[in-house]
Scaffold this active site. Structure first.
Site, PDB file in Angstrom:
ATOM      1  CG  ASN A  26      -2.226   0.766   0.939  1.00  0.00           C
ATOM      2  OD1 ASN A  26      -2.221   1.809   0.312  1.00  0.00           O
ATOM      3  ND2 ASN A  26      -3.338   0.244   1.412  1.00  0.00           N
ATOM      4  CG  ASP A  27       1.419   3.117   3.640  1.00  0.00           C
ATOM      5  OD1 ASP A  27       0.385   3.705   3.266  1.00  0.00           O
ATOM      6  OD2 ASP A  27       1.508   2.531   4.733  1.00  0.00           O
TER       7      ASP A  27
END
Length: 462
Positions: free
Chosen positions: A388-389
């Site tokens: 994700n990040d």
């Protein structure tokens, strides 16, 4: 003659530590390096047990009992722990190492004679081992809680920077006071112990979950320093060198992790992201395009180059073996498949490397951040699985984002991107991933393992 032989055997143990640590730096030799370092530790333990020590003749039963209990716990943990829980186990074991240094310092403070003082090198070393070991112990427990989820966003300290700075100054001043006393007052040293344990809690509590890989490596270096301090207390050279090696390697790893996030260590410790981040605005139109297993299977089978970006979601779904099966199937079809590894993907340093190694993915297929980004533009399809990040374009586009400036995998420069995810939830940094709304991005919703199994079935039928 025996004492000289002990020193030579300790030297052999130290050499084994160094060789093992060197081999841990490469996936192909890491397992052998671990065994070599373990052999060095085993040799050091055996020699220490048979080293004459005044007053220790009645302690062998306790030592052997401790070794048996510890070995049993370690064996069961190694066999039973899931790959998703590996960061928690590392953090917990690291905390126990710090607790050992702390307890050694407490015992030595209690055993000091009535005429003893802390105003010398031995006293300073003991206080250092007590302080560092305590921070590593309680700090690692808090890190364990954050990694496991039950402490996430449940405890917020007001003005943590001021609390930590003030508490550290109090500990330093109080330690100086103890060293000025003519004799050791054990009860007063217990106050220092309590302050140090509290500092370990306040030190880690404000740091967000997204910074946990850095915190784990930092606490690991603390544990090494604590072990070195304990070695100085007993004048045990193998403990000193072993502790220094762990402390130095942990410090280097911490610096590398900070570099991978384009942040200073002070920024991580004081500013941390992931604990209270708010959604950040974006100019992108939030339209989600869904993929289907059949369409994606066609794209994968007729692609020339595919990059897989693994993340914590892959570990949660325990899909490492399944993705390796898909990789092998595509390779048999003539597709060039490799893995793009971000340094802080997962919950601890090297988490994705360990995860994929468990599935027998060859290390040559793993591309580091810079090498992977060079391959992106010529890649036909990028599969983002649970990450994700580390792929969030906000790190480059939005100065208000808490992850702004962090180097990411530039998956949007590839020809096509498909994200395998359960839903649209934010990552560990607590912000929405703008990649989900990209022009080239499609979402394949569902459990990662189940989705990959569907892709395997579809590819076999194309």
């Amino acid at each position: 003659m025996w004492n000289l032989s002990i020193e030579y055997i300790y030297l052999i143990s130290i050499i084994l530590f160094i060789i093992g640590l060197k081999k841990l730096g490469h996936p192909e030799t890491a397992r052998k390096g671990n065994l070599i370092a373990a052999a060095g530790m085993g040799l050091a333990i055996i020699v220490t047990l048979f080293t004459p020590l005044e007053g220790a003749s009645n302690n062998y039963l306790w030592v052997v009992a401790g070794m048996l209990v510890g070995s049993a716990i370690g064996f069961v943990a190694a066999k039973k722990v899931l790959m998703t829980k590996m960061p928690e186990m590392v953090s917990l074991f690291n905390g126990l190492g710090g607790a050992c240094s702390m307890l050694i310092a407490i015992v030595e403070l209690n055993n000091m004679g009535p005429e003893a003082s802390l105003g010398n090198a031995q006293g300073l070393t003991t206080i250092f081992a007590l302080f560092i070991g305590s921070i590593s112990f309680t700090g690692s427990i808090i890190a364990y809680g954050k990694l496991d989820g039950f402490l996430r966003d449940t405890l917020v300290l007001p003005a943590p920077q001021f609390i930590n700075t003030g508490l550290l100054l109090v500990i330093i001043a109080y330690s100086g006071y103890l060293m000025t006393l003519p004799v050791v007052d054990f009860n007063l040293t217990l106050i220092l112990l309590a302050l140090s344990l509290v500092y370990g809690v306040t030190f880690v509590t404000p740091i967000g979950g997204g910074d946990m890989p850095v915190v784990i490596s930092l606490l690991n270096s603390f544990t090494g320093l604590g072990a070195a301090g304990a070695g100085l207390i007993y004048d045990n050279k193998v403990m000193v060198v072993g502790g220094i090696l762990v402390g130095a390697s942990g410090t280097i790893l911490t610096i590398l992790m900070c570099k991978a996030m384009n942040r200073s260590l002070i920024n991580v410790v004081i500013g941390g992201f992931g604990s209270s981040a708010k959604a950040v605005g974006s100019s992108r139109e939030e339209i989600v395009k869904e993929a289907t297993p059949s369409d994606l299977a066609i794209q994968l089978k007729y692609a020339s180059k595919v990059l897989i970006v693994p993340g914590y979601g892959l570990a949660v779904a325990q899909a490492q073996h399944t993705i390796h099966e898909l990789e092998q199937m595509l390779e048999n079809e003539g597709v060039n498949v490799r893995y793009a590894i971000h340094p802080v993907a997962g919950r601890m340093p090297g988490h994705m490397n360990v995860l994929l190694a468990e599935a027998d993915v060859h290390y040559d297929k793993l591309l580091e951040l810079e090498d992977a980004n060079k391959e992106m533009q010529s890649t036909d399809m990028v599969l983002v699985i649970g990450a994700n990040d580390v792929v969030n374009p906000a790190a480059k586009e939005d100065p208000a984002s808490p992850i702004f400036g962090m180097p990411i995998l530039d998956v949007e420069t590839a020809k096509n991107v498909t994200v395998l995810k359960r839903g649209m939830s934010a990552g560990y940094a607590g912000i929405q991933n703008q990649l989900f709304f990209g022009d080239k991005t499609k979402m394949l919703f569902g459990d990662a393992k189940s989705s990959i199994n569907k892709l395997i079935d579809e590819v076999s039928q194309v």
